[in-house]
Design an enzyme around this catalytic site. Structure first.
Site, PDB file in Angstrom:
ATOM      1  N   GLY A  12      -4.582  22.319  15.872  1.00  0.00           N
ATOM      2  CA  GLY A  12      -4.510  20.737  16.116  1.00  0.00           C
ATOM      3  C   GLY A  12      -4.141  20.345  17.372  1.00  0.00           C
ATOM      4  O   GLY A  12      -3.594  21.696  18.870  1.00  0.00           O
ATOM      5  N   LEU A  13      -4.618  19.019  18.108  1.00  0.00           N
ATOM      6  CA  LEU A  13      -4.181  18.797  19.693  1.00  0.00           C
ATOM      7  C   LEU A  13      -3.133  18.889  20.062  1.00  0.00           C
ATOM      8  O   LEU A  13      -1.703  19.436  18.870  1.00  0.00           O
ATOM      9  CB  LEU A  13      -4.561  16.987  20.166  1.00  0.00           C
ATOM     10  CG  LEU A  13      -5.874  16.922  19.551  1.00  0.00           C
ATOM     11  CD1 LEU A  13      -5.714  15.266  19.239  1.00  0.00           C
ATOM     12  CD2 LEU A  13      -6.394  17.516  20.746  1.00  0.00           C
ATOM     13  N   ALA A  16       0.381  17.014  17.940  1.00  0.00           N
ATOM     14  CA  ALA A  16      -0.198  16.647  16.873  1.00  0.00           C
ATOM     15  C   ALA A  16       1.395  16.723  15.981  1.00  0.00           C
ATOM     16  O   ALA A  16       1.221  15.902  14.311  1.00  0.00           O
ATOM     17  CB  ALA A  16      -1.228  17.197  16.695  1.00  0.00           C
ATOM     18  N   LYS A  18       2.216  20.445  14.886  1.00  0.00           N
ATOM     19  CA  LYS A  18       1.984  22.060  14.542  1.00  0.00           C
ATOM     20  C   LYS A  18       3.265  22.028  14.648  1.00  0.00           C
ATOM     21  O   LYS A  18       4.482  23.037  13.772  1.00  0.00           O
ATOM     22  CB  LYS A  18       1.339  23.123  15.348  1.00  0.00           C
ATOM     23  CG  LYS A  18      -0.479  21.873  15.720  1.00  0.00           C
ATOM     24  CD  LYS A  18      -1.187  23.511  16.592  1.00  0.00           C
ATOM     25  CE  LYS A  18      -1.350  22.822  17.746  1.00  0.00           C
ATOM     26  NZ  LYS A  18      -1.014  21.398  18.761  1.00  0.00           N
ATOM     27  N   SER A  86      -5.304  27.025  19.421  1.00  0.00           N
ATOM     28  CA  SER A  86      -6.141  27.215  19.028  1.00  0.00           C
ATOM     29  C   SER A  86      -7.437  26.223  19.155  1.00  0.00           C
ATOM     30  O   SER A  86      -8.361  26.461  17.519  1.00  0.00           O
ATOM     31  CB  SER A  86      -6.169  28.028  18.033  1.00  0.00           C
ATOM     32  OG  SER A  86      -5.388  27.167  16.515  1.00  0.00           O
TER      33      SER A  86
HETATM   34  P1  ADP Z   1       2.301  20.115  19.021  1.00  0.00           P
HETATM   35  O1  ADP Z   1       3.215  21.375  18.563  1.00  0.00           O
HETATM   36  O2  ADP Z   1       1.667  20.027  17.321  1.00  0.00           O
HETATM   37  O3  ADP Z   1       2.309  19.689  20.523  1.00  0.00           O
HETATM   38  P2  ADP Z   1       4.949  18.507  18.017  1.00  0.00           P
HETATM   39  O4  ADP Z   1       5.133  19.422  16.780  1.00  0.00           O
HETATM   40  O5  ADP Z   1       5.480  19.305  19.599  1.00  0.00           O
HETATM   41  O6  ADP Z   1       3.034  18.919  17.976  1.00  0.00           O
HETATM   42  O7  ADP Z   1       5.117  17.302  18.175  1.00  0.00           O
HETATM   43  C1  ADP Z   1       4.961  16.115  17.524  1.00  0.00           C
HETATM   44  C2  ADP Z   1       5.737  15.176  17.695  1.00  0.00           C
HETATM   45  O8  ADP Z   1       5.305  13.894  16.709  1.00  0.00           O
HETATM   46  C3  ADP Z   1       6.999  15.562  16.914  1.00  0.00           C
HETATM   47  O9  ADP Z   1       7.716  14.382  18.674  1.00  0.00           O
HETATM   48  C4  ADP Z   1       7.533  14.516  15.665  1.00  0.00           C
HETATM   49  O10 ADP Z   1       8.227  14.246  15.787  1.00  0.00           O
HETATM   50  C5  ADP Z   1       6.125  13.902  15.561  1.00  0.00           C
HETATM   51  N1  ADP Z   1       5.910  13.327  14.249  1.00  0.00           N
HETATM   52  C6  ADP Z   1       5.474  12.082  13.748  1.00  0.00           C
HETATM   53  N2  ADP Z   1       5.105  12.354  12.485  1.00  0.00           N
HETATM   54  C7  ADP Z   1       5.079  13.373  12.408  1.00  0.00           C
HETATM   55  C8  ADP Z   1       4.519  13.918  11.164  1.00  0.00           C
HETATM   56  N3  ADP Z   1       4.556  13.595  10.146  1.00  0.00           N
HETATM   57  N4  ADP Z   1       4.780  15.776  11.049  1.00  0.00           N
HETATM   58  C9  ADP Z   1       4.988  16.438  12.146  1.00  0.00           C
HETATM   59  N5  ADP Z   1       4.894  15.520  13.588  1.00  0.00           N
HETATM   60  C10 ADP Z   1       5.360  14.084  13.705  1.00  0.00           C
END
Ligand code: ADP
Length: 176
Positions: A12-13, A16, A18, A86
């Protein structure tokens, strides 16, 4: 095929969710005494795939190497939790084919939401041009067509997203 090992592939973006979801899932699995290994894209790029950039070729190579390690671990009964943007469908499918026991989790939130979160401040840099080839802004993201799980992190809570992943693992027989 031995059903104990499996690769859980979070795509995912950026922003998002992940990392957030995958880390909770990993902790839940560990608390159930499962052997778990986390391969986080950001960390992998500091060692296993150090030096690779963000061209399609380098992104594919990054994913191929992560996939190779995931394959070795999976066949030895480990639950491998991969968290990596990815962005390209074809390489995800290639890795899926090699690993076999593969559960794709599409961590999905609209670009506007990810950009608004801007967890690492990268979207601002991508918009200003400081970072080039940024997925979603100046580089493509090809969403999965048939992911085993889709987490809509703009619409569901973290707990709901985690439950969806755990439930799918259960249904597919990886937790028995
Ligand atoms: P990625 O790893 O995809 O770049 P991150 O996990 O680092 O994304 O960041 C996602 C952000 O979105 C975090 O700050 C998290 O707290 C927030 N968030 C809000 N709602 C959700 C949810 N339902 N599931 C996961 N993260 C969430």
């Amino acid at each position: 095929m031995n059903k104990n090992g499996v690769t859980l592939w979070f795509t995912g973006l950026s922003g998002a969710g992940k990392t957030t979801i995958s880390h909770v899932v990993a902790e839940v699995l560990k608390s159930q005494n499962r052997n778990v290994e986390v391969l986080d894209g950001d960390i992998v790029r500091l060692n296993l795939t150090k030096g690779l950039g963000f061209s399609k070729e380098d992104r594919d190579e990054n994913i191929r190497r992560i996939g190779f390690v995931a394959q070795l671990l999976t066949r030895n009964g480990v639950i491998v939790v991969v968290s990596a943007i990815s962005p390209y469908r074809e390489i995800r499918e290639e890795v899926r084919g090699k690993i076999g026991n593969f559960v794709e989790v599409f961590v999905n939130a609209p670009l506007e939401v990810c950009e608004d979160r801007d967890v690492k401040g990268l979207y601002a840099k991508a918009r200003s041009g400081e970072i080039k080839q940024f997925t979603g802004i100046s580089d493509p993201y090809e969403p999965p067509v048939n992911p085993e799980v889709e987490c809509r992190t703009d619409l569901e809570t973290l707990e709901e997203s985690v439950a969806k992943v755990m439930n799918k693992l259960e249904v597919l027989g990886y937790l028995s």
